[in-house]
Design an enzyme around this catalytic site. Sequence first.
Site, PDB file in Angstrom:
ATOM      1  N   HIS A  21      42.955  30.659  36.538  1.00 44.24           N
ATOM      2  CA  HIS A  21      44.061  32.942  36.471  1.00 44.24           C
ATOM      3  C   HIS A  21      42.742  33.021  35.657  1.00 44.24           C
ATOM      4  CE1 HIS A  21      45.788  36.607  36.601  1.00 44.24           C
ATOM      5  NE2 HIS A  21      45.894  36.369  35.296  1.00 44.24           N
ATOM      6  N   GLU A  22      42.366  32.237  34.462  1.00 48.76           N
ATOM      7  CA  GLU A  22      41.866  32.913  33.258  1.00 48.76           C
ATOM      8  C   GLU A  22      40.497  33.264  33.569  1.00 48.76           C
ATOM      9  OE1 GLU A  22      43.154  34.301  31.197  1.00 48.76           O
ATOM     10  OE2 GLU A  22      45.449  34.260  31.260  1.00 48.76           O
TER      11      GLU A  22
ATOM     12  N   HIS B  18      39.313  36.592  35.141  1.00 45.50           N
ATOM     13  CA  HIS B  18      38.798  37.132  34.507  1.00 45.50           C
ATOM     14  C   HIS B  18      37.297  36.931  34.098  1.00 45.50           C
ATOM     15  CE1 HIS B  18      42.710  38.271  34.321  1.00 45.50           C
ATOM     16  NE2 HIS B  18      43.263  37.634  33.578  1.00 45.50           N
TER      17      HIS B  18
ATOM     18  N   HIS C 234      34.368  39.544  34.260  1.00 43.63           N
ATOM     19  CA  HIS C 234      33.960  40.213  33.062  1.00 43.63           C
ATOM     20  C   HIS C 234      32.188  40.035  33.820  1.00 43.63           C
ATOM     21  CE1 HIS C 234      32.605  39.988  28.840  1.00 43.63           C
ATOM     22  NE2 HIS C 234      32.386  40.985  29.681  1.00 43.63           N
TER      23      HIS C 234
HETATM   24 ZN   LIG Z   1      45.309  37.547  34.134  1.00 43.96          ZN
END
Ligand SMILES: [Zn+2]
Length: 226
Positions: free
Chosen positions: A94-95, A98, A102
Amino acid sequence: MFLLVIILTMLLSIYASWKVSSNYRKYSQVRASSGMTGAEVAQRILDLNNIRDVSIHSAQGELVDHYDPSNRRLVLSEANYYGQSVAALGVAAHECGHAIQHQQLYAPLQWRMAAVGITTMAGTIIPIVGFAGMLFMPKLAIPVLAVAFGIVMVFQLVTLPVEFDATARAKKILLATGAVTPGAEFDAMNKVLSAAALTYVAAFLSALAQFAHYAFLLLGQRREEE
Ligand SMILES: [Zn+2]
């Protein structure tokens, strides 16, 4: 009426965070058969996406996992960094979602990053104005609180696509890389990430309820003046 709505959204928030910790605790005991750690999965996902400028770090504390776009750091809590559970792999992926957002200049993430400064300011103002202002200068405090909660609400609203998209990417990547197998492993990982998504929905609804509360107070105030 508003008091009831605010209490309901508070209860939803409490339920969501309870669900996150109970699911996380349960599924951090379920080891993924791939035998990969959260850090290994994260590195693999970054490599597959040609992301070379993001570093992966471990941090102390439970569920302190986050992606820091300004320093291009992917921070995993120790349990997820070293852990081989389906929960650890889900959070790590999940991270990474991100970090990919980006890299791809995903619009909602850009909006969210742009709104961080003003939202922090609103968050600082709210408790001060909410307490001292409402007590001594309610006429001035109500419009200030309406605007401040409006800012927080917009921020929480923009957070929703960012979080849902990161989770959708995580699920796809974990299956594609074989880090998590379809069936029981995937379902368990899904439960952890869905519970986390619910906390963001709860945060948005509670900001919306607070904003509506002060917006209606403001309307009432205007009507009295007329
Ligand atoms: Zn998150």
